[in-house]
Design a protein around this motif. Structure first.
Motif, PDB file in Angstrom:
ATOM      1  N   ASN A   1      59.885  58.726  55.302  1.00 22.61           N
ATOM      2  CA  ASN A   1      61.155  58.387  55.967  1.00 22.61           C
ATOM      3  C   ASN A   1      61.148  58.964  57.375  1.00 22.61           C
ATOM      4  O   ASN A   1      61.772  60.008  57.622  1.00 22.61           O
ATOM      5  N   PRO A   2      60.468  58.325  58.305  1.00 19.16           N
ATOM      6  CA  PRO A   2      60.284  58.898  59.650  1.00 19.16           C
ATOM      7  C   PRO A   2      61.572  59.156  60.427  1.00 19.16           C
ATOM      8  O   PRO A   2      61.559  59.914  61.396  1.00 19.16           O
ATOM      9  N   ASP A   3      62.672  58.565  60.006  1.00 15.76           N
ATOM     10  CA  ASP A   3      63.924  58.746  60.728  1.00 15.76           C
ATOM     11  C   ASP A   3      64.681  60.015  60.349  1.00 15.76           C
ATOM     12  O   ASP A   3      65.729  60.301  60.933  1.00 15.76           O
ATOM     13  N   VAL A   4      64.158  60.784  59.390  1.00 11.39           N
ATOM     14  CA  VAL A   4      64.831  62.016  58.981  1.00 11.39           C
ATOM     15  C   VAL A   4      64.818  62.997  60.154  1.00 11.39           C
ATOM     16  O   VAL A   4      63.786  63.234  60.782  1.00 11.39           O
ATOM     17  N   ASP A   5      65.962  63.546  60.438  1.00 12.62           N
ATOM     18  CA  ASP A   5      66.156  64.448  61.570  1.00 12.62           C
ATOM     19  C   ASP A   5      65.579  65.839  61.286  1.00 12.62           C
ATOM     20  O   ASP A   5      65.700  66.354  60.168  1.00 12.62           O
ATOM     21  N   GLY A   6      64.961  66.437  62.295  1.00 14.27           N
ATOM     22  CA  GLY A   6      64.381  67.772  62.161  1.00 14.27           C
ATOM     23  C   GLY A   6      65.408  68.823  61.771  1.00 14.27           C
ATOM     24  O   GLY A   6      65.104  69.745  61.006  1.00 14.27           O
ATOM     25  N   ASP A   7      66.626  68.699  62.290  1.00 14.81           N
ATOM     26  CA  ASP A   7      67.682  69.650  61.918  1.00 14.81           C
ATOM     27  C   ASP A   7      68.004  69.558  60.432  1.00 14.81           C
ATOM     28  O   ASP A   7      68.273  70.569  59.782  1.00 14.81           O
ATOM     29  N   ALA A   8      67.977  68.352  59.896  1.00 21.97           N
ATOM     30  CA  ALA A   8      68.227  68.171  58.461  1.00 21.97           C
ATOM     31  C   ALA A   8      67.138  68.863  57.647  1.00 21.97           C
ATOM     32  O   ALA A   8      67.429  69.502  56.626  1.00 21.97           O
ATOM     33  N   ILE A   9      65.897  68.750  58.110  1.00 17.48           N
ATOM     34  CA  ILE A   9      64.778  69.414  57.427  1.00 17.48           C
ATOM     35  C   ILE A   9      64.972  70.927  57.457  1.00 17.48           C
ATOM     36  O   ILE A   9      64.814  71.608  56.441  1.00 17.48           O
ATOM     37  N   LEU A  10      65.309  71.450  58.621  1.00 15.68           N
ATOM     38  CA  LEU A  10      65.533  72.896  58.746  1.00 15.68           C
ATOM     39  C   LEU A  10      66.625  73.358  57.783  1.00 15.68           C
ATOM     40  O   LEU A  10      66.451  74.369  57.082  1.00 15.68           O
ATOM     41  N   HIS A  11      67.701  72.620  57.697  1.00 18.04           N
ATOM     42  CA  HIS A  11      68.791  72.991  56.789  1.00 18.04           C
ATOM     43  C   HIS A  11      68.356  72.910  55.324  1.00 18.04           C
ATOM     44  O   HIS A  11      68.735  73.762  54.516  1.00 18.04           O
ATOM     45  N   MET A  12      67.550  71.905  54.996  1.00 16.20           N
ATOM     46  CA  MET A  12      67.057  71.796  53.616  1.00 16.20           C
ATOM     47  C   MET A  12      66.172  72.996  53.264  1.00 16.20           C
ATOM     48  O   MET A  12      66.266  73.542  52.163  1.00 16.20           O
TER      49      MET A  12
ATOM     50  N   GLN B   1      56.644  69.305  50.779  1.00 13.56           N
ATOM     51  CA  GLN B   1      57.653  68.347  50.355  1.00 13.56           C
ATOM     52  C   GLN B   1      58.398  67.753  51.552  1.00 13.56           C
ATOM     53  O   GLN B   1      58.679  66.556  51.592  1.00 13.56           O
ATOM     54  N   MET B   2      58.668  68.583  52.553  1.00 18.38           N
ATOM     55  CA  MET B   2      59.363  68.094  53.750  1.00 18.38           C
ATOM     56  C   MET B   2      58.447  67.200  54.588  1.00 18.38           C
ATOM     57  O   MET B   2      58.890  66.196  55.143  1.00 18.38           O
ATOM     58  N   LEU B   3      57.159  67.541  54.664  1.00 16.43           N
ATOM     59  CA  LEU B   3      56.206  66.682  55.376  1.00 16.43           C
ATOM     60  C   LEU B   3      56.106  65.320  54.688  1.00 16.43           C
ATOM     61  O   LEU B   3      56.071  64.276  55.346  1.00 16.43           O
ATOM     62  N   PHE B   4      56.069  65.331  53.369  1.00 16.85           N
ATOM     63  CA  PHE B   4      56.024  64.087  52.599  1.00 16.85           C
ATOM     64  C   PHE B   4      57.291  63.272  52.860  1.00 16.85           C
ATOM     65  O   PHE B   4      57.223  62.057  53.086  1.00 16.85           O
ATOM     66  N   LEU B   5      58.435  63.934  52.834  1.00 22.18           N
ATOM     67  CA  LEU B   5      59.713  63.263  53.069  1.00 22.18           C
ATOM     68  C   LEU B   5      59.711  62.559  54.422  1.00 22.18           C
ATOM     69  O   LEU B   5      60.073  61.383  54.520  1.00 22.18           O
ATOM     70  N   VAL B   6      59.281  63.254  55.457  1.00 21.28           N
ATOM     71  CA  VAL B   6      59.265  62.670  56.798  1.00 21.28           C
ATOM     72  C   VAL B   6      58.206  61.581  56.915  1.00 21.28           C
ATOM     73  O   VAL B   6      58.406  60.579  57.608  1.00 21.28           O
ATOM     74  N   ASP B   7      57.093  61.746  56.223  1.00 22.22           N
ATOM     75  CA  ASP B   7      56.044  60.726  56.224  1.00 22.22           C
ATOM     76  C   ASP B   7      56.581  59.422  55.628  1.00 22.22           C
ATOM     77  O   ASP B   7      56.290  58.331  56.131  1.00 22.22           O
TER      78      ASP B   7
ATOM     79  N   SER C   1      58.104  78.726  56.195  1.00 21.61           N
ATOM     80  CA  SER C   1      58.089  77.329  55.760  1.00 21.61           C
ATOM     81  C   SER C   1      58.393  76.403  56.945  1.00 21.61           C
ATOM     82  O   SER C   1      57.723  75.383  57.136  1.00 21.61           O
ATOM     83  N   TRP C   2      59.389  76.764  57.739  1.00 20.88           N
ATOM     84  CA  TRP C   2      59.737  75.963  58.919  1.00 20.88           C
ATOM     85  C   TRP C   2      58.577  75.955  59.919  1.00 20.88           C
ATOM     86  O   TRP C   2      58.263  74.921  60.513  1.00 20.88           O
TER      87      TRP C   2
END
Length: 136
Positions: free
Chosen positions: A21-32, A13-19, A46-47
């Motif tokens: 929305n490429p501007d999503v920050d890695g720290d935001a993904i880690l927190h999610m 789901q996070m890979l899809f999100l970044v695919d 998962s991380w």
């Protein structure tokens, strides 16, 4: 659903999100990821799947393209593309048995993909597994 299956699902789901929305920050993904998975070990897995796939995307895409006859990465459905990336990363960089990686990817394709996603993902990952075994 096993804990590791949940970790794979969230990584997808996070890979899809970044695919998308490429501007999503890695720290935001880690927190999610940390917010959605209470178990620190499963959250780390998962991380690892997400960040490893992201950091190896270029080589993963090249490996997928080499076995995906008549398919470019950009032509693939986003869910399939990210499932293949995730599965390829796990096949090439982690000690997970290939049968587990492929079965988990098929299950995720059935859950999130289109009608033919499971067979498409199965076919490509099986070829990747075979080509990786030939290298070793």
């Amino acid at each position: 659903m096993s804990k590791r299956s949940k970790a794979r699902e969230l990584a997808l789901q996070m890979l899809f999100l970044v695919d998308m929305n490429p501007d999503v920050d890695g720290d935001a993904i880690l927190h999610m990821i940390q917010d959605r998975i209470d178990d620190p070990e499963v959250s780390r897995f998962s991380w690892q799947l997400f960040s490893g796939t992201q950091s190896h995307t270029e080589e993963i895409d090249a490996a997928i393209t080499a076995v995906a006859k008549n398919w470019s990465i950009k032509r693939m459905a986003p869910t399939d593309r990210n499932l293949l990336r995730l599965g390829c990363f796990e096949l090439q960089h982690l000690d997970t048995p290939s049968s587990v990686v492929i079965n988990e990817a098929i299950d995720l394709a059935k859950k999130f993909g289109a009608e033919n996603s499971a067979s498409f993902v199965n076919g490509i990952l099986d070829q990747l597994k075979t080509s990786d075994q030939a290298k070793n």
